[in-house]
Design a protein around this motif. Structure first.
Motif, PDB file in Angstrom:
ATOM      1  N   GLY A  73     -38.110  43.759 -13.745  1.00 40.82           N
ATOM      2  CA  GLY A  73     -38.172  42.201 -13.892  1.00 40.82           C
ATOM      3  C   GLY A  73     -37.066  41.657 -13.944  1.00 40.82           C
ATOM      4  N   ASP A  74     -37.038  40.160 -14.497  1.00 42.62           N
ATOM      5  CA  ASP A  74     -35.880  39.105 -14.308  1.00 42.62           C
ATOM      6  C   ASP A  74     -34.439  39.718 -14.938  1.00 42.62           C
ATOM      7  N   ASP A  75     -34.542  40.616 -15.787  1.00 45.20           N
ATOM      8  CA  ASP A  75     -33.055  40.702 -16.263  1.00 45.20           C
ATOM      9  C   ASP A  75     -32.132  41.403 -15.478  1.00 45.20           C
ATOM     10  N   GLY A  76     -32.594  41.995 -14.443  1.00 43.12           N
ATOM     11  CA  GLY A  76     -31.670  42.718 -13.483  1.00 43.12           C
ATOM     12  C   GLY A  76     -31.249  44.127 -13.984  1.00 43.12           C
ATOM     13  N   ALA A  77     -32.256  44.624 -14.997  1.00 44.08           N
ATOM     14  CA  ALA A  77     -31.889  46.118 -15.444  1.00 44.08           C
ATOM     15  C   ALA A  77     -32.532  46.951 -14.312  1.00 44.08           C
ATOM     16  N   VAL A  78     -31.923  48.174 -14.271  1.00 37.18           N
ATOM     17  CA  VAL A  78     -32.496  49.142 -13.418  1.00 37.18           C
ATOM     18  C   VAL A  78     -32.955  50.576 -14.255  1.00 37.18           C
ATOM     19  N   ARG A  79     -34.107  50.873 -13.993  1.00 35.49           N
ATOM     20  CA  ARG A  79     -34.609  52.043 -14.782  1.00 35.49           C
ATOM     21  C   ARG A  79     -34.436  53.225 -13.629  1.00 35.49           C
ATOM     22  N   ARG A  80     -33.932  54.393 -14.165  1.00 38.90           N
ATOM     23  CA  ARG A  80     -33.616  55.727 -13.435  1.00 38.90           C
ATOM     24  C   ARG A  80     -34.866  56.427 -14.004  1.00 38.90           C
ATOM     25  N   VAL A  81     -35.532  56.920 -12.795  1.00 34.82           N
ATOM     26  CA  VAL A  81     -37.006  57.722 -13.034  1.00 34.82           C
ATOM     27  C   VAL A  81     -36.945  59.212 -12.268  1.00 34.82           C
ATOM     28  N   VAL A  82     -36.759  60.227 -13.179  1.00 39.72           N
ATOM     29  CA  VAL A  82     -36.711  61.382 -12.193  1.00 39.72           C
ATOM     30  C   VAL A  82     -38.169  62.038 -12.006  1.00 39.72           C
ATOM     31  N   ALA A  83     -38.447  62.546 -10.990  1.00 41.93           N
ATOM     32  CA  ALA A  83     -39.871  63.043 -10.470  1.00 41.93           C
ATOM     33  C   ALA A  83     -39.608  64.279  -9.962  1.00 41.93           C
ATOM     34  N   GLY A  84     -40.586  65.299 -10.349  1.00 44.33           N
ATOM     35  CA  GLY A  84     -40.452  66.585  -9.698  1.00 44.33           C
ATOM     36  C   GLY A  84     -41.932  66.671  -9.009  1.00 44.33           C
ATOM     37  N   PRO A  85     -42.074  68.009  -8.713  1.00 46.13           N
ATOM     38  CA  PRO A  85     -43.658  68.368  -8.146  1.00 46.13           C
ATOM     39  C   PRO A  85     -44.640  68.045  -8.872  1.00 46.13           C
ATOM     40  N   GLY A  86     -45.574  67.368  -8.190  1.00 51.12           N
ATOM     41  CA  GLY A  86     -46.834  66.810  -8.527  1.00 51.12           C
ATOM     42  C   GLY A  86     -46.610  65.273  -9.330  1.00 51.12           C
ATOM     43  N   ASP A  87     -45.522  64.924  -9.552  1.00 51.70           N
ATOM     44  CA  ASP A  87     -45.237  63.540 -10.025  1.00 51.70           C
ATOM     45  C   ASP A  87     -45.606  62.612  -8.931  1.00 51.70           C
ATOM     46  N   VAL A  88     -46.452  61.497  -9.487  1.00 54.45           N
ATOM     47  CA  VAL A  88     -46.636  60.342  -8.500  1.00 54.45           C
ATOM     48  C   VAL A  88     -45.541  59.011  -8.884  1.00 54.45           C
TER      49      VAL A  88
END
Length: 155
Positions: A73-88
């Protein structure tokens, strides 16, 4: 349309830095609709900065682990998302993001970009640029801008 099914052993490969893209569907073969790749990323690989572009992307991790940094969004926050086998991980167009391999093993993902022209054009131009040796940031910025990709820095 490209030959079906795709023979991965005969597929074109593009090198972007340390990352390798195996082209599974080109815009030529899909009427511009999609650019689909198998992404192989070694430890420490991935685009160095957040970026954004109009096309949508979706990744399915096949091996290893990828870390996605996604602007929220607009607040500039950055989310860290860790994805492993099978994750979309779907990334809507114009979403600030980057992908990194923060592990000590290779990671592999299937990725689709739609529409495909922007990402295919950039991937081909960046691979050609890198074939001449380590590119300077000014050249990378020019290639990105020419292909509709905004690098958000810092550089």
């Amino acid at each position: 349309m490209d030959k079906l099914p795709v023979d991965r052993s005969e597929a074109e490969r593009l090198t972007l830095g340390t990352d390798e893209l195996t082209v599974l569907a080109s815009t030529r073969g899909t009427g511009g609709g999609i650019f689909a790749v198998e992404l192989r990323m070694p430890p420490g690989g991935g685009p160095p900065v957040l970026h954004r572009h109009a096309p949508d992307e979706v990744y399915r991790v096949l091996e290893g682990e990828l870390t996605f940094y996604v602007g929220d969004g607009d607040d500039g926050a950055v989310r860290r998302v860790v994805a492993g086998p099978g994750d979309v991980v779907p990334l809507p167009g114009n979403t600030p993001h980057t992908i990194r391999n923060e592990t000590d093993a290779d990671a592999v993902a299937f990725g689709v970009h739609s529409p495909g022209e922007v990402m295919e054009g950039f991937a081909r131009a960046a691979a050609a640029l890198a074939a001449g040796g380590e590119p300077v940031m000014e050249d990378v910025l020019e290639v990105a801008q020419r292909h509709g990709i905004e690098l958000l820095g810092p550089y």
